[in-house]
Motif scaffolding. Structure first.
Motif, mmCIF file in Angstrom:
data_model
loop_
_atom_site.group_PDB
_atom_site.id
_atom_site.type_symbol
_atom_site.label_atom_id
_atom_site.label_comp_id
_atom_site.label_asym_id
_atom_site.label_seq_id
_atom_site.Cartn_x
_atom_site.Cartn_y
_atom_site.Cartn_z
ATOM 1 N N ILE A 20 0.837 -1.207 0.000
ATOM 2 C CA ILE A 20 0.000 0.000 0.000
ATOM 3 C C ILE A 20 0.865 1.248 0.000
ATOM 4 O O ILE A 20 0.695 2.157 -0.817
ATOM 5 C CB ILE A 20 -0.931 -0.006 1.228
ATOM 6 N N LYS A 23 3.338 2.500 -3.107
ATOM 7 C CA LYS A 23 2.793 3.179 -4.290
ATOM 8 C C LYS A 23 2.920 4.699 -4.195
ATOM 9 O O LYS A 23 2.824 5.399 -5.200
ATOM 10 C CB LYS A 23 1.329 2.784 -4.484
ATOM 11 N N LYS A 139 -16.705 5.044 -0.426
ATOM 12 C CA LYS A 139 -16.334 4.456 -1.711
ATOM 13 C C LYS A 139 -17.319 4.862 -2.798
ATOM 14 O O LYS A 139 -16.927 5.144 -3.940
ATOM 15 C CB LYS A 139 -16.280 2.931 -1.581
ATOM 16 N N SER A 143 -16.117 7.313 -5.822
ATOM 17 C CA SER A 143 -16.111 6.653 -7.128
ATOM 18 C C SER A 143 -16.993 7.383 -8.127
ATOM 19 O O SER A 143 -16.692 7.427 -9.321
ATOM 20 C CB SER A 143 -16.580 5.198 -6.987
ATOM 21 N N GLN A 202 -7.909 8.380 -4.807
ATOM 22 C CA GLN A 202 -7.688 7.040 -5.345
ATOM 23 C C GLN A 202 -6.806 6.216 -4.421
ATOM 24 O O GLN A 202 -7.001 5.001 -4.282
ATOM 25 C CB GLN A 202 -7.076 7.139 -6.743
ATOM 26 N N GLU A 203 -5.851 6.876 -3.766
ATOM 27 C CA GLU A 203 -5.001 6.173 -2.807
ATOM 28 C C GLU A 203 -5.818 5.693 -1.617
ATOM 29 O O GLU A 203 -5.596 4.580 -1.111
ATOM 30 C CB GLU A 203 -3.868 7.090 -2.339
ATOM 31 N N ARG A 206 -7.720 2.626 -2.665
ATOM 32 C CA ARG A 206 -6.834 1.460 -2.745
ATOM 33 C C ARG A 206 -6.491 0.907 -1.363
ATOM 34 O O ARG A 206 -6.187 -0.278 -1.222
ATOM 35 C CB ARG A 206 -5.529 1.823 -3.464
ATOM 36 N N SER A 207 -6.533 1.758 -0.358
ATOM 37 C CA SER A 207 -6.089 1.370 0.984
ATOM 38 C C SER A 207 -7.189 0.723 1.812
ATOM 39 O O SER A 207 -6.912 0.174 2.880
ATOM 40 C CB SER A 207 -5.565 2.608 1.732
ATOM 41 N N SER A 209 -9.636 -1.857 3.236
ATOM 42 C CA SER A 209 -9.755 -3.311 3.326
ATOM 43 C C SER A 209 -11.127 -3.674 3.886
ATOM 44 O O SER A 209 -11.863 -2.811 4.382
ATOM 45 C CB SER A 209 -8.656 -3.888 4.221
#
Length: 368
Positions: A20, A23, A139, A143, A202-203, A206-207, A209
């Motif tokens: 993570i 990047k 999200k 998005s 966006q980071e 991606r992070s 979970s």
């Protein structure tokens, strides 16, 4: 100055964190430390961090600390090496600026740099606003807006999502000059006006979970901090005034079409196959008498295509749009039914879900 550190961590925890955080490290800069990952003991945990001066990400993972210390290690090498190790305990030892790694039959030495020169991790100074979201809510709203940000750095305000209050509600908006997304979120207590870089959002996405239930956003005048479980992401805000985008949203349209999203997706996808030579250009025609929509596209070398679907429609006419823009819009609209409308060939085209008044998307037509 001598530097020592020794600790044991689980390979699976370390690899996940490095994947993570790595990047964010900027390996293309001439400043070598911006391409490194910071490893530093923090109580009974190991702090892992990267900072490219625009965005910083950090995470603490559990560790058995034997000697406290720190080191900065090349991001790509440490991330790929740890990912290649078997699951289980990994011993990390630092002697001066060398990191020694032991795991089962694997031993390695990686040359690092002094952590004393690593750029300070930014923090929120004077909090101006704090907003919490469920993970699913965050999200969804991000998005639905981040995909219409511009990549043109000549206009930096368009490379981010505009978070702001309007009539006591939080709104997110973004535009690249050809299309626009706006999402009404929820009531907030304090005023807000901040442009968050799309790369930061966006980071955060991606992070996330499955174990994270809530994401907290904290603002000051120049930065925003995201708390994503045990991951902290801090980003600079984009300086500048966002465009007066609301004047681009029509209050009504002469033609209004109601269509099943899957039907619309299918005919747009088929039409787009013949639109590659024309930059994705497709012509939409709506017929009120026949309750029908047709999409026409031409491939000069291969032929042409007309795809049709049944709709509920008021009004009629033609408009030419970019098929990729339509597809990306439909992918980000929730629900089974879509409403879209337009008022002539050159007026903005409005897309929104039938049962959700909180999201609207605008696509500017192409001149044909």
């Amino acid at each position: 100055m001598k530097n020592f550190m020794e600790l044991i961590v689980k390979q699976e925890h370390l690899s996940k964190a490095l994947n993570i955080i790595g990047k964010v490290a900027n390996t293309k800069t001439s400043i070598s430390l911006l391409g490194t990952i910071l490893l530093r003991t923090n109580g009974n945990q190991l702090l892992i961090a990267a900072n490219n001066l625009e965005l910083a990400v950090s995470q603490n993972i559990s560790a058995k600390i034997k000697l406290t210390g720190s080191i900065a290690i090349p991001s790509k090498l440490i991330t790929e090496f740890i990912a290649s190790l078997p699951k289980g305990d990994v011993l990390l030892k630092v002697e001066n600026n060398h990191l020694y790694i032991e795991s089962g039959n694997y031993k390695s030495k990686i040359n690092g740099e002094s952590a004393e020169e690593f750029p300070d991790l930014p923090t929120i100074e004077e909090e101006t606003n704090r907003i919490s979201f469920s993970t699913d809510e965050f999200k969804n709203i991000v998005s639905q807006t981040v995909f219409t940000c511009s990549n043109d750095t000549a206009r930096p305000v368009l490379t981010g999502v505009y978070w702001h209050d309007y009539e006591e509600y939080l709104y997110l908006a973004s535009t690249d000059g050809y299309r626009l997304s706006e999402r009404k979120v929820k009531k907030i207590e304090k005023p807000l006006s901040a442009i968050i870089p799309s790369s930061a959002l966006q980071e955060v996405l991606r992070s996330v979970s499955e174990s994270v239930d809530e994401i907290e956003t904290i603002f000051d005048d120049h930065k925003v901090e995201f708390k994503v479980g045990d991951i902290i992401i801090v980003s600079r805000l984009i300086d500048g005034k966002f465009v007066d985008y609301r004047r681009l949203i029509p209050s009504s349209t002469e033609t209004v079409v109601e269509i099943k999203k899957n039907d619309f997706m299918r005919i747009v996808k088929i039409a787009s196959l013949f639109a590659r030579d024309s930059g994705g250009s497709v012509t939409i025609e709506v017929n009120e008498d026949e309750s029908k929509i047709s999409i026409h596209s031409i491939a000069s070398e291969f032929g042409e295509n007309t795809s049709e679907a049944s709709v509920t429609v008021t009004g009629g006419g033609k408009i030419t749009l970019n098929s990729r823009y339509i597809t990306e819009c439909l992918n980000n609209i929730n629900g089974d039914d879509i409403i879209f409308g337009f008022s002539g060939r050159l007026a903005p085209t409005v897309f929104k879900p039938l049962k959700d008044k909180n999201y609207i998307h605008i696509i500017m037509p192409l001149k044909s």
